[in-house]
Scaffold this motif. Structure first.
Motif, PDB file in Angstrom:
ATOM      1  N   ILE A 126      12.486 108.304 -17.221  1.00 35.87           N
ATOM      2  CA  ILE A 126      13.088 108.522 -15.744  1.00 35.87           C
ATOM      3  C   ILE A 126      14.247 108.163 -15.643  1.00 35.87           C
ATOM      4  O   ILE A 126      15.254 109.011 -14.665  1.00 35.87           O
ATOM      5  CB  ILE A 126      12.006 109.498 -14.539  1.00 35.87           C
ATOM      6  CG1 ILE A 126      10.873 110.472 -15.779  1.00 35.87           C
ATOM      7  CG2 ILE A 126      12.599 108.961 -13.120  1.00 35.87           C
ATOM      8  CD1 ILE A 126       9.583 110.609 -14.299  1.00 35.87           C
ATOM      9  N   SER A 127      13.869 106.662 -15.585  1.00 37.84           N
ATOM     10  CA  SER A 127      14.650 105.834 -14.836  1.00 37.84           C
ATOM     11  C   SER A 127      16.159 105.999 -15.417  1.00 37.84           C
ATOM     12  O   SER A 127      17.327 105.731 -14.831  1.00 37.84           O
ATOM     13  CB  SER A 127      14.374 104.309 -15.324  1.00 37.84           C
ATOM     14  OG  SER A 127      12.954 104.320 -14.250  1.00 37.84           O
ATOM     15  N   ALA A 128      16.344 106.199 -17.000  1.00 36.09           N
ATOM     16  CA  ALA A 128      17.353 106.053 -17.710  1.00 36.09           C
ATOM     17  C   ALA A 128      18.193 107.391 -16.956  1.00 36.09           C
ATOM     18  O   ALA A 128      19.553 107.559 -17.045  1.00 36.09           O
ATOM     19  CB  ALA A 128      17.212 106.257 -18.727  1.00 36.09           C
ATOM     20  N   THR A 129      17.434 108.471 -16.259  1.00 33.34           N
ATOM     21  CA  THR A 129      18.548 109.981 -16.731  1.00 33.34           C
ATOM     22  C   THR A 129      18.864 109.780 -15.059  1.00 33.34           C
ATOM     23  O   THR A 129      19.610 110.174 -15.053  1.00 33.34           O
ATOM     24  CB  THR A 129      17.090 110.963 -16.869  1.00 33.34           C
ATOM     25  OG1 THR A 129      15.920 110.703 -17.862  1.00 33.34           O
ATOM     26  CG2 THR A 129      17.432 112.525 -16.025  1.00 33.34           C
ATOM     27  N   LEU A 130      18.311 109.105 -14.358  1.00 37.07           N
ATOM     28  CA  LEU A 130      18.317 108.742 -13.118  1.00 37.07           C
ATOM     29  C   LEU A 130      19.683 108.064 -13.139  1.00 37.07           C
ATOM     30  O   LEU A 130      20.130 108.336 -12.028  1.00 37.07           O
ATOM     31  CB  LEU A 130      17.983 108.823 -11.906  1.00 37.07           C
ATOM     32  CG  LEU A 130      16.670 110.250 -11.758  1.00 37.07           C
ATOM     33  CD1 LEU A 130      15.198 109.483 -10.937  1.00 37.07           C
ATOM     34  CD2 LEU A 130      17.142 111.268 -11.037  1.00 37.07           C
ATOM     35  N   PHE A 131      20.219 107.304 -13.819  1.00 37.32           N
ATOM     36  CA  PHE A 131      20.851 105.561 -13.249  1.00 37.32           C
ATOM     37  C   PHE A 131      21.985 106.321 -13.228  1.00 37.32           C
ATOM     38  O   PHE A 131      23.011 105.640 -12.179  1.00 37.32           O
ATOM     39  CB  PHE A 131      21.012 105.053 -14.480  1.00 37.32           C
ATOM     40  CG  PHE A 131      21.985 103.752 -14.657  1.00 37.32           C
ATOM     41  CD1 PHE A 131      21.185 102.643 -13.982  1.00 37.32           C
ATOM     42  CD2 PHE A 131      22.775 103.777 -15.417  1.00 37.32           C
ATOM     43  CE1 PHE A 131      22.714 102.101 -13.673  1.00 37.32           C
ATOM     44  CE2 PHE A 131      23.763 103.023 -15.471  1.00 37.32           C
ATOM     45  CZ  PHE A 131      23.381 101.787 -14.865  1.00 37.32           C
ATOM     46  N   PRO A 132      23.311 107.441 -14.336  1.00 33.92           N
ATOM     47  CA  PRO A 132      23.955 107.646 -13.596  1.00 33.92           C
ATOM     48  C   PRO A 132      24.389 108.872 -12.410  1.00 33.92           C
ATOM     49  O   PRO A 132      25.379 108.102 -11.736  1.00 33.92           O
ATOM     50  CB  PRO A 132      24.660 109.030 -15.035  1.00 33.92           C
ATOM     51  CG  PRO A 132      23.350 109.184 -15.934  1.00 33.92           C
ATOM     52  CD  PRO A 132      22.875 108.133 -15.537  1.00 33.92           C
ATOM     53  N   VAL A 133      23.880 109.067 -11.552  1.00 31.16           N
ATOM     54  CA  VAL A 133      22.846 110.025 -10.464  1.00 31.16           C
ATOM     55  C   VAL A 133      23.073 108.944  -9.333  1.00 31.16           C
ATOM     56  O   VAL A 133      23.866 109.003  -8.925  1.00 31.16           O
ATOM     57  CB  VAL A 133      22.103 110.840 -10.798  1.00 31.16           C
ATOM     58  CG1 VAL A 133      21.995 111.473  -9.081  1.00 31.16           C
ATOM     59  CG2 VAL A 133      22.525 112.196 -11.776  1.00 31.16           C
ATOM     60  N   GLY A 134      22.782 107.541  -9.527  1.00 30.85           N
ATOM     61  CA  GLY A 134      22.762 106.863  -8.978  1.00 30.85           C
ATOM     62  C   GLY A 134      23.978 106.241  -8.344  1.00 30.85           C
ATOM     63  O   GLY A 134      24.022 105.965  -7.452  1.00 30.85           O
ATOM     64  N   LEU A 135      24.656 106.035  -9.882  1.00 31.89           N
ATOM     65  CA  LEU A 135      26.185 105.234  -9.789  1.00 31.89           C
ATOM     66  C   LEU A 135      27.004 106.029  -9.276  1.00 31.89           C
ATOM     67  O   LEU A 135      27.996 105.625  -7.948  1.00 31.89           O
ATOM     68  CB  LEU A 135      25.987 104.913 -11.386  1.00 31.89           C
ATOM     69  CG  LEU A 135      25.534 103.745 -12.088  1.00 31.89           C
ATOM     70  CD1 LEU A 135      26.286 103.775 -13.369  1.00 31.89           C
ATOM     71  CD2 LEU A 135      25.920 102.494 -10.834  1.00 31.89           C
ATOM     72  N   LEU A 136      26.731 107.392  -9.444  1.00 31.61           N
ATOM     73  CA  LEU A 136      27.615 108.159  -8.594  1.00 31.61           C
ATOM     74  C   LEU A 136      27.382 108.259  -6.911  1.00 31.61           C
ATOM     75  O   LEU A 136      28.167 108.593  -6.331  1.00 31.61           O
ATOM     76  CB  LEU A 136      27.781 110.243  -9.435  1.00 31.61           C
ATOM     77  CG  LEU A 136      28.063 110.010 -10.547  1.00 31.61           C
ATOM     78  CD1 LEU A 136      27.855 111.451 -10.842  1.00 31.61           C
ATOM     79  CD2 LEU A 136      29.565 109.690 -10.675  1.00 31.61           C
ATOM     80  N   ALA A 137      26.218 108.199  -6.458  1.00 33.92           N
ATOM     81  CA  ALA A 137      25.765 107.970  -5.274  1.00 33.92           C
ATOM     82  C   ALA A 137      26.324 106.994  -4.497  1.00 33.92           C
ATOM     83  O   ALA A 137      27.481 107.171  -3.125  1.00 33.92           O
ATOM     84  CB  ALA A 137      24.145 108.094  -4.713  1.00 33.92           C
ATOM     85  N   TYR A 138      26.394 105.963  -5.525  1.00 33.25           N
ATOM     86  CA  TYR A 138      27.193 104.816  -4.233  1.00 33.25           C
ATOM     87  C   TYR A 138      28.524 104.816  -4.852  1.00 33.25           C
ATOM     88  O   TYR A 138      29.723 104.796  -3.740  1.00 33.25           O
ATOM     89  CB  TYR A 138      27.040 103.333  -5.770  1.00 33.25           C
ATOM     90  CG  TYR A 138      25.846 102.735  -5.297  1.00 33.25           C
ATOM     91  CD1 TYR A 138      25.162 101.985  -4.131  1.00 33.25           C
ATOM     92  CD2 TYR A 138      24.970 102.217  -6.757  1.00 33.25           C
ATOM     93  CE1 TYR A 138      24.203 101.233  -3.854  1.00 33.25           C
ATOM     94  CE2 TYR A 138      23.612 101.543  -6.164  1.00 33.25           C
ATOM     95  CZ  TYR A 138      23.393 101.192  -5.326  1.00 33.25           C
ATOM     96  OH  TYR A 138      21.947 100.594  -5.453  1.00 33.25           O
TER      97      TYR A 138
END
Length: 66
Positions: free
Chosen positions: A17-29
């Motif tokens: 789950i963490s690896a899946t959400l990592f790109p979304v977190g970068l886009l949010a920044y």
């Protein structure tokens, strides 16, 4: 005694789950200009982690396997 396999499964699931959400977190920044320093800090930390991991896997640097 049966809790350890459950712990392992939960750990793997959490990592996926963490690896899946990592790109979304970068886009949010990147979406908010006020967060660009945080994005830069996260990218630097990620680069340091990858560099240390590569040095260890090659058997070089201060963190090599004994």
């Amino acid at each position: 005694m049966r809790l350890f396999p459950i712990f392992l499964a939960a750990s793997v699931l959490t990592a996926v789950i963490s690896a899946t959400l990592f790109p979304v977190g970068l886009l949010a920044y990147a979406g908010n200009p006020e967060n660009l320093p945080l994005l830069a800090a996260n990218v630097v930390l990620l680069a340091a982690i990858v560099l240390l991991w590569r040095l260890r896997s090659r058997g070089e640097g201060p963190y090599r396997s004994p």
